[in-house]
Design a protein around this motif. Structure first.
Motif, PDB file in Angstrom:
ATOM      1  N   TRP A 127       0.720  -1.316   0.008  1.00 54.49           N
ATOM      2  CA  TRP A 127      -0.116   0.096  -0.146  1.00 54.49           C
ATOM      3  C   TRP A 127       0.745   1.046   0.088  1.00 54.49           C
ATOM      4  N   GLY A 128       1.996   1.249   0.951  1.00 50.25           N
ATOM      5  CA  GLY A 128       2.963   2.457   1.211  1.00 50.25           C
ATOM      6  C   GLY A 128       3.180   3.195  -0.009  1.00 50.25           C
ATOM      7  N   ARG A 129       3.945   1.776  -0.702  1.00 50.63           N
ATOM      8  CA  ARG A 129       5.118   1.774  -2.080  1.00 50.63           C
ATOM      9  C   ARG A 129       4.091   1.906  -3.304  1.00 50.63           C
ATOM     10  N   LYS A 130       3.074   1.711  -2.781  1.00 50.13           N
ATOM     11  CA  LYS A 130       1.792   1.745  -4.329  1.00 50.13           C
ATOM     12  C   LYS A 130       1.858   4.140  -4.537  1.00 50.13           C
ATOM     13  N   ILE A 131       1.408   4.468  -2.968  1.00 52.41           N
ATOM     14  CA  ILE A 131       1.432   5.491  -2.895  1.00 52.41           C
ATOM     15  C   ILE A 131       3.248   6.570  -3.361  1.00 52.41           C
TER      16      ILE A 131
END
Length: 193
Positions: A127-131
């Motif tokens: 989730w964080g890497r996508k953002i």
């Protein structure tokens, strides 16, 4: 317009040129890595993804921990603390509630671990890497690294890279491929997307 130059004459014995030799004039060097055309993610972008993952996946754990903690706490509703001991006038605390609360918290951790490793292994993005706009891919394939390598990468990061002043994480600052120790161990790189 001039015709293309003829191919270079073969080396003695017809052997191919040595690995790493400069290409002949008029020819481009061949790149065997599918990630060579992608820009590597920098330290701050990777740190941002890491911090966002901690926050977002932490919120999911909290969604399990709050009701689990409530169950555990309600098992001691009629108890009081006397010195170093807990005294329950109605008998022992409710063991079933304590067990269910602990189980709910454990399930929360397991759900988060499974979701994190699954997304890292199958898409290369949590989730964080996508953002943050970064993706973990195999250095030689350019594809997501798979669940087994994702699990190994995360275990190595947690137990080895984070030790000794987080040197394994900081290694990317002076590595020519921006790889951390856990990237090197599984053959992954982090690219911008």
């Amino acid at each position: 317009m001039d015709p293309p130059p003829p191919p270079p004459p073969p080396l003695s014995g017809g052997a191919p040129p040595p690995y790493g030799a400069a290409p002949p004039p008029g020819y481009q060097a061949y790149s065997s890595s599918p990630v060579d055309g992608h820009e590597r993610a920098g330290f701050w972008q990777r740190l941002g993804g890491y911090l966002l993952d901690g926050f977002l996946y932490g919120l999911l754990i909290v969604a399990f921990a709050i009701p689990g903690g409530y169950l555990i706490g309600s098992a001691f509703n009629n108890c009081v603390s006397v010195g170093d001991k807990i005294v329950c006038p109605a008998g022992e605390p409710n063991g079933v509630q304590i067990g269910l609360g602990g189980l709910l918290i454990a399930v929360g951790f397991i759900v988060v671990i499974v979701l994190y490793i699954r997304s890292l292994g199958t898409t290369g993005q949590t989730w964080g890497r996508k953002i943050a706009g970064v993706k973990v891919v195999g250095e030689t394939t350019g594809e997501p690294i798979g669940i087994g390598k994702a699990l190994g990468r995360q275990l190595f990061a947690s137990f080895i890279s984070s030790q000794i002043f987080s040197l394994g994480y900081l290694w990317m600052l002076w590595d020519d491929k921006n790889q951390t120790w856990h990237d090197k161990i599984v053959g992954s790189v982090v690219i911008k997307v």
